[in-house]
Design an enzyme around this catalytic site. Structure first.
Site, PDB file in Angstrom:
ATOM      1  N   GLY A  63       0.852  -1.149  -0.048  1.00 30.06           N
ATOM      2  CA  GLY A  63      -0.076   0.026  -0.137  1.00 30.06           C
ATOM      3  C   GLY A  63       1.060   1.515  -0.014  1.00 30.06           C
ATOM      4  O   GLY A  63       2.181   1.052  -0.410  1.00 30.06           O
TER       5      GLY A  63
ATOM      6  N   ILE B 115       2.066   2.921   2.769  1.00 31.39           N
ATOM      7  CA  ILE B 115       3.252   2.584   3.392  1.00 31.39           C
ATOM      8  C   ILE B 115       4.200   1.682   3.033  1.00 31.39           C
ATOM      9  O   ILE B 115       5.412   1.929   3.091  1.00 31.39           O
ATOM     10  CB  ILE B 115       2.920   2.484   5.041  1.00 31.39           C
ATOM     11  CG1 ILE B 115       2.253   3.614   5.529  1.00 31.39           C
ATOM     12  CG2 ILE B 115       3.841   2.121   5.847  1.00 31.39           C
ATOM     13  CD1 ILE B 115       1.179   3.374   6.669  1.00 31.39           C
TER      14      ILE B 115
ATOM     15  N   SER C 207       1.032  -8.829  -2.412  1.00 29.04           N
ATOM     16  CA  SER C 207      -0.211  -7.944  -2.184  1.00 29.04           C
ATOM     17  C   SER C 207      -1.217  -9.023  -2.888  1.00 29.04           C
ATOM     18  O   SER C 207      -0.832  -9.621  -3.691  1.00 29.04           O
ATOM     19  CB  SER C 207      -0.013  -6.625  -2.885  1.00 29.04           C
ATOM     20  OG  SER C 207       0.038  -6.747  -4.189  1.00 29.04           O
ATOM     21  N   ARG C 208      -2.420  -8.585  -2.635  1.00 28.68           N
ATOM     22  CA  ARG C 208      -3.416  -9.397  -3.069  1.00 28.68           C
ATOM     23  C   ARG C 208      -3.609  -9.383  -4.658  1.00 28.68           C
ATOM     24  O   ARG C 208      -3.926 -10.227  -5.249  1.00 28.68           O
ATOM     25  CB  ARG C 208      -4.804  -9.073  -2.407  1.00 28.68           C
ATOM     26  CG  ARG C 208      -4.968  -9.176  -0.992  1.00 28.68           C
ATOM     27  CD  ARG C 208      -6.324  -9.592  -0.670  1.00 28.68           C
ATOM     28  NE  ARG C 208      -7.192  -8.327  -0.749  1.00 28.68           N
ATOM     29  CZ  ARG C 208      -8.224  -8.280  -0.322  1.00 28.68           C
ATOM     30  NH1 ARG C 208      -9.134  -9.367  -0.294  1.00 28.68           N
ATOM     31  NH2 ARG C 208      -8.948  -7.068  -0.552  1.00 28.68           N
TER      32      ARG C 208
ATOM     33  N   ARG D 134      -0.354  -4.034  11.963  1.00 30.49           N
ATOM     34  CA  ARG D 134      -1.185  -4.227  13.339  1.00 30.49           C
ATOM     35  C   ARG D 134      -0.495  -5.375  14.001  1.00 30.49           C
ATOM     36  O   ARG D 134      -0.011  -6.185  13.245  1.00 30.49           O
ATOM     37  CB  ARG D 134      -2.569  -4.432  13.028  1.00 30.49           C
ATOM     38  CG  ARG D 134      -3.414  -3.105  12.690  1.00 30.49           C
ATOM     39  CD  ARG D 134      -3.588  -2.228  13.971  1.00 30.49           C
ATOM     40  NE  ARG D 134      -4.292  -0.850  13.514  1.00 30.49           N
ATOM     41  CZ  ARG D 134      -3.639   0.134  13.127  1.00 30.49           C
ATOM     42  NH1 ARG D 134      -2.448   0.237  13.047  1.00 30.49           N
ATOM     43  NH2 ARG D 134      -4.391   1.080  12.990  1.00 30.49           N
TER      44      ARG D 134
ATOM     45  N   GLU E 247      -1.714  -5.517  22.722  1.00 31.92           N
ATOM     46  CA  GLU E 247      -1.182  -3.791  22.774  1.00 31.92           C
ATOM     47  C   GLU E 247      -1.992  -3.120  23.786  1.00 31.92           C
ATOM     48  O   GLU E 247      -3.486  -3.020  23.802  1.00 31.92           O
ATOM     49  CB  GLU E 247      -1.223  -3.282  21.455  1.00 31.92           C
ATOM     50  CG  GLU E 247      -0.575  -2.179  21.335  1.00 31.92           C
ATOM     51  CD  GLU E 247      -0.655  -1.621  19.932  1.00 31.92           C
ATOM     52  OE1 GLU E 247      -0.919  -0.578  19.598  1.00 31.92           O
ATOM     53  OE2 GLU E 247      -0.104  -2.208  18.991  1.00 31.92           O
TER      54      GLU E 247
ATOM     55  N   HIS F 174       3.839   1.575  19.597  1.00 32.93           N
ATOM     56  CA  HIS F 174       2.869   2.175  18.451  1.00 32.93           C
ATOM     57  C   HIS F 174       3.131   3.760  18.136  1.00 32.93           C
ATOM     58  O   HIS F 174       2.220   4.608  18.183  1.00 32.93           O
ATOM     59  CB  HIS F 174       1.508   1.900  18.818  1.00 32.93           C
ATOM     60  CG  HIS F 174       0.613   1.784  17.529  1.00 32.93           C
ATOM     61  ND1 HIS F 174      -0.597   1.066  17.448  1.00 32.93           N
ATOM     62  CD2 HIS F 174       0.703   2.563  16.373  1.00 32.93           C
ATOM     63  CE1 HIS F 174      -0.902   1.034  16.325  1.00 32.93           C
ATOM     64  NE2 HIS F 174      -0.527   2.128  15.544  1.00 32.93           N
TER      65      HIS F 174
ATOM     66  N   GLY G  45       4.507   4.738  14.928  1.00 31.26           N
ATOM     67  CA  GLY G  45       4.690   4.848  13.713  1.00 31.26           C
ATOM     68  C   GLY G  45       4.441   6.381  13.264  1.00 31.26           C
ATOM     69  O   GLY G  45       5.329   6.869  12.301  1.00 31.26           O
TER      70      GLY G  45
HETATM   71  C1  GLV Z   1      -1.780   4.059  13.369  1.00 31.17           C
HETATM   72  O1  GLV Z   1      -1.452   2.980  13.370  1.00 31.17           O
HETATM   73  C2  GLV Z   1      -2.777   4.241  11.906  1.00 31.17           C
HETATM   74  O2  GLV Z   1      -3.374   3.234  11.751  1.00 31.17           O
HETATM   75  O3  GLV Z   1      -2.912   5.430  11.777  1.00 31.17           O
HETATM   76  C1  GLV Z   2      -2.615   1.520   3.886  1.00 29.91           C
HETATM   77  O1  GLV Z   2      -3.423   2.085   3.854  1.00 29.91           O
HETATM   78  C2  GLV Z   2      -1.147   2.142   3.724  1.00 29.91           C
HETATM   79  O2  GLV Z   2      -1.210   3.678   3.707  1.00 29.91           O
HETATM   80  O3  GLV Z   2      -0.287   1.727   3.404  1.00 29.91           O
END
Ligand code: GLV
Ligand code: GLV
Length: 325
Positions: free
Chosen positions: A156, A158, A177-178, A238, A267, A286, A288
């Site tokens: 995706g 990220i 990926s799918r 996650r 978590e 968490h 990120g």
């Molecule tokens: C954080 O984990 C988010 O989904 O923004």
């Molecule tokens: C998910 O939605 C991403 O931004 O990777």
């Protein structure tokens, strides 16, 4: 007609509350901890908008307690805490915060990948414990990052940002990926493989996939057994993407070199959890998207999602009722 009630489950950073105040009457849970479920259920009775953190479960029970609700706006990109189909059945729109956190989250994936590979936390512990006496030719050997193979699970936004960083480190980058992503393959110079191949051939594996019924425990015992003993595993998706007990076994028995976790299952992770105690596991709470710029941008985007939905306009970041990619 009175102003619509907007319930906010936790004080958001930046200008979010000012933005929300233009669209309705704002009620914010005043305490510095997640709102208790019974308080939330009580509070949403008259709410037309609900502004949530990823700590709130938005399910049929909560929605049934909120007959006037028109929009749920999550201050997160991941929406596994929200039952999107239950929202869709009630005509409730759902917003989230993609894009604004992509690069920041990819940076954290790399911080963990480098920290685990080069044993940064063990090195710091070594110095703090007063054990640094001399230079040693074999002190705290890590594993290489540059010019190795990177496997990105979930390409995706990220995942693509993680992959781009990998290319800059001279890595051979593969992904799962799918669906194939030919345009990204071309732009980034990455190739799609199946999960077993990715696990068996990557020196570093980074999980960025969304949590869905299909991806829950994607990294189970069998998956960890497939990985190289010199490989690292990083999770910025996650926690439940990984079977925690299997990971504890894999790390203690040296099936893999180490793991870097921004998200865990459960978590939060208690301080006496084996994952916290294992020297080859680096856990952060968490974080990120946790920079001022990014968290403020997320909070403001989530607020603009509410404003647009209450005005009956297109939301800056609205999710379709079902998962698309
Ligand atoms: C954080 O984990 C988010 O989904 O923004
Ligand atoms: C998910 O939605 C991403 O931004 O990777």
């Amino acid at each position: 007609m009175s102003a619509p009630l907007i319930v906010v489950t936790r004080r958001p950073p930046g200008r979010a509350l000012d933005i929300l105040a233009e669209a309705g009457e704002v009620w914010v849970w005043p305490e510095d901890r997640a709102i208790p479920r019974d308080v939330l259920i009580d509070r949403v009775h008259d709410a037309e908008a609900l502004y949530t953190m990823l700590t709130e479960r938005v399910d049929a029970e909560l929605l049934d307690a909120a007959p006037r609700l028109r929009v749920v706006s999550n201050m997160a990109v991941g929406v596994d805490n929200i039952d999107r189909e239950a929202c869709a059945r009630r005509g409730i729109r759902v917003g989230h915060t993609p894009d604004v956190l992509t690069e920041t989250t990819a940076d954290m994936a790399w911080a963990l990948l480098l920290a685990v590979s080069r044993r940064v936390v063990e090195g710091v512990d070594h110095v703090r414990a007063g054990r640094w006496r001399r230079w040693e030719p074999e002190l705290l050997w890590g594993v290489d990052v540059s010019s190795t193979t990177l496997g990105v699970v979930g390409l995706g936004r990220i995942g693509a940002a993680v992959a781009r960083r990998g290319r800059a480190f001279g890595m051979d980058v593969r992904y799962t990926s799918r669906r194939p992503k030919p345009a990204l393959e071309e732009a980034l110079g990455v190739s799609r493989v199946d999960l077993d191949t990715l696990l068996g051939t990557s020196d570093h594996v980074v999980l960025t996939a969304a949590l869905t019924p299909e991806t829950r425990y994607l990294i189970d015992r069998a998956a960890l057994e497939r990985m190289r003993p010199t490989a690292t595993l990083v999770n910025v998706g996650r926690g439940p993407l990984i079977d925690t007990d299997a990971l504890v076994t894999a790390l203690s028995e040296g099936w893999i070199f180490g793991a870097g976790l921004d998200v865990t299952d459960p978590e939060p992770l208690p301080a006496d959890h084996p994952l916290v105690e294992l020297p080859n596991c680096v856990v952060v709470p968490h974080l990120g998207s946790s920079t001022r710029r990014t968290r403020e941008a997320m909070a403001e985007l989530a607020a603009r999602n509410v404003v647009a939905a209450l005005a009956g306009e297109p939301m800056p970041a609205e999710l379709a009722a079902t998962r698309e990619s």
